[in-house]
Design an enzyme around this catalytic site. Structure first.
Site, PDB file in Angstrom:
ATOM      1  N   HIS A 164      -3.131   7.486   6.406  1.00 36.13           N
ATOM      2  CA  HIS A 164      -3.306   6.199   5.747  1.00 36.13           C
ATOM      3  C   HIS A 164      -4.742   5.727   5.969  1.00 36.13           C
ATOM      4  CE1 HIS A 164      -2.103   2.520   3.858  1.00 36.13           C
ATOM      5  NE2 HIS A 164      -2.370   1.793   4.922  1.00 36.13           N
TER       6      HIS A 164
ATOM      7  N   LYS B 264      -9.604   7.565   1.884  1.00 38.80           N
ATOM      8  CA  LYS B 264     -10.128   6.213   1.698  1.00 38.80           C
ATOM      9  C   LYS B 264     -11.563   6.069   2.211  1.00 38.80           C
ATOM     10  CE  LYS B 264      -5.537   4.065   2.015  1.00 38.80           C
ATOM     11  NZ  LYS B 264      -4.741   5.250   2.390  1.00 38.80           N
TER      12      LYS B 264
ATOM     13  N   GLU C  75      -1.710   4.363  13.754  1.00 41.94           N
ATOM     14  CA  GLU C  75      -1.340   5.624  13.114  1.00 41.94           C
ATOM     15  C   GLU C  75      -1.643   6.822  14.013  1.00 41.94           C
ATOM     16  OE1 GLU C  75      -1.850   8.014   8.860  1.00 41.94           O
ATOM     17  OE2 GLU C  75      -3.189   6.335   9.310  1.00 41.94           O
TER      18      GLU C  75
ATOM     19  N   PHE D  12       1.575  -3.706   3.897  1.00 44.10           N
ATOM     20  CA  PHE D  12       1.959  -5.045   4.343  1.00 44.10           C
ATOM     21  C   PHE D  12       3.450  -5.250   4.095  1.00 44.10           C
ATOM     22  CE2 PHE D  12      -2.401  -7.363   3.757  1.00 44.10           C
ATOM     23  CZ  PHE D  12      -2.908  -6.649   4.818  1.00 44.10           C
TER      24      PHE D  12
ATOM     25  N   HIS E  30      -9.827   1.676  -0.523  1.00 45.06           N
ATOM     26  CA  HIS E  30      -8.372   1.518  -0.441  1.00 45.06           C
ATOM     27  C   HIS E  30      -7.844   1.047  -1.791  1.00 45.06           C
ATOM     28  CE1 HIS E  30      -4.451   0.922   0.912  1.00 45.06           C
ATOM     29  NE2 HIS E  30      -4.626   0.065   1.904  1.00 45.06           N
TER      30      HIS E  30
ATOM     31  N   CYS F 197       0.806  -1.221   0.000  1.00 41.73           N
ATOM     32  CA  CYS F 197       0.000   0.000   0.000  1.00 41.73           C
ATOM     33  C   CYS F 197       0.841   1.275   0.000  1.00 41.73           C
ATOM     34  CB  CYS F 197      -0.940  -0.002   1.205  1.00 41.73           C
ATOM     35  SG  CYS F 197      -1.912  -1.510   1.320  1.00 41.73           S
TER      36      CYS F 197
END
Length: 417
Positions: free
Chosen positions: A305, A337, A316, A403, A342, A165
């Protein structure tokens, strides 16, 4: 050596809520949800049956049908947004040195859809195996940038980055560094993703990462809300034209903003889960600010994010608290998002476009579906819930975490001579 300053002179976007930059920006300000039932395949048997798909796109309006046979949708999306960004930049392609123009795109999954389609044909065919001669060309991620350089004759640095991502953020950061070092005058950069297919939806369902709010999909992506239950898959792309300041000024280019910093770190914690205390996210934000010679109290806005996952959102927020202290209460915070879903590796690119439009217009788009802020998050923070906020935006961060423990923070500033 003296580093070149890097500015943004063109933008293109193809998103679930708008098929160009202006449509996308207008939808962001309206708080439009891009979520809808999946149409790319029959999702009836899946735990999640909705996603944020691109709508109303006629690809042959942009790319000849003969060429499409050699391009996965992710490469198509990158090409379409590049066309818009180049037109927006007003670059005279007949007058610039094309050997000093590069292409660096990010994609987490690449030509996954073409691989899926080929596997279906193979499994369903009882006769000898049949594969398209273009299959590997469509699947390989590097052809995303290759198609663009071939179309326009750009002979500079050319590759893709893949960091889940954070892929597009890595691409944009690399492009900035190469221009700073004088390796190129202009770089087309951004991210693209076309991963709404059976394997991606099924795989993320198996991880319990996706929302399953099938009866209320428009409200499924709800970052920071106490009732969030996972992210919503999205697709699309965005392209930015990065240019050295000297090159941009020499041709009288319009400048949307300046890219001044990029922090890149790794969690070294878990292959999918974020480090709970946000240690490496803190480091990426601090590195970006150090790059740009910006103090924490000079930051106005963070495009987070903010995926709408229970664990990721909290990690976060803790990282922001430990980076900014009491100044966090003065920050404008939001999650693109919440509307687009996403876009995996393309997320940082469309979020960078949102940041640059915020700098241009001094307004920050809302985080939609935020009804009850998670009690574990500071209640005095401003996540721009459900309504845009008008406020000067001079310095903004874009956070992207992927990830594998990949963390990237980009720092954008209002351009001043």
């Amino acid at each position: 050596m003296k580093l070149q300053r890097v500015v943004i002179t063109g933008m293109g976007a193809l998103t679930p809520i708008g098929n160009n930059v202006e449509e996308y920006w207008a939808a962001l300000l309206k708080g439009t949800s891009g979520a809808a039932p999946i149409t790319h395949f029959n999702a009836e048997k899946f735990a999640t049956r909705f996603a944020c798909e691109i709508k109303g796109l006629v690809v042959t309006d942009y790319i000849p049908a003969k060429t499409l046979a050699r391009m996965d949708p992710c490469a198509q999306y990158a090409m379409i947004t590049t066309m818009e960004a180049l037109e927006d930049s007003c670059l005279d392609l007949d007058r610039i040195d094309k050997d000093r123009v590069g292409v660096i795109f990010g994609s987490g999954i690449g030509g996954f859809t073409s691989m899926m389609e080929s596997a279906h044909v193979f499994i369903e065919n009882d006769r000898a195996p049949r594969f398209s001669p273009y299959l590997l060309i469509k699947v390989l991620g590097d052809v995303i940038s290759g198609h663009i350089s071939l179309k326009y004759g750009f002979g500079g640095p050319n590759y893709i980055t893949s960091a889940a991502c954070a892929s597009a953020a890595n691409a944009i950061g690399d492009a900035m560094h190469l221009i700073q070092l004088g390796k190129a005058d202009v770089i087309v950069t951004g991210g693209t993703e076309a991963s709404i297919n059976e394997t991606a939806i099924g795989g993320f369902n198996a991880m319990h990462a996706l929302s399953t709010r099938n009866d209320d999909y428009a409200h499924a992506s709800r970052p920071f809300d106490r009732d969030r239950d996972g992210f919503v898959m999205g697709e699309g792309a965005a392209a930015l034209i990065l240019e050295s300041l000297d090159h941009a000024l020499a041709r009288g280019a319009r400048i949307y903003g300046e890219l001044c910093g990029a922090g890149m770190t790794a969690d070294t914690f878990h292959i999918t889960a974020p480090e709970p205390n946000g240690k490496s996210a803190i480091a990426s934000m601090k590195l970006a600010m150090r790059d740009a010679n910006v103090r924490p109290d000079e930051v106005d806005y963070i495009n987070m994010h903010g995926t709408s996952t229970p664990q990721g959102d909290l990690s976060e927020c803790l990282a922001i608290h430990n980076t900014f202290g009491t100044h966090a209460e003065k920050l404008l915070l939001n999650s693109t998002k919440s509307m687009t879903g996403h876009l995996l590796g393309a997320g940082p690119a469309i979020e960078s476009v949102a940041i640059l439009k915020s700098i241009q217009h001094n307004i920050v788009h809302p985080t939609i579906n935020l009804s009850h802020l998670d009690e574990r998050i500071p209640q005095t923070w401003n996540f721009c819930p459900n309504e845009p906020v008008s406020h000067p935006v001079n310095v903004a961060l874009c956070n992207s975490f992927g990830f594998g423990g990949h963390n990237v923070t980009l720092l954008y500033k209002r351009f001043t001579a």
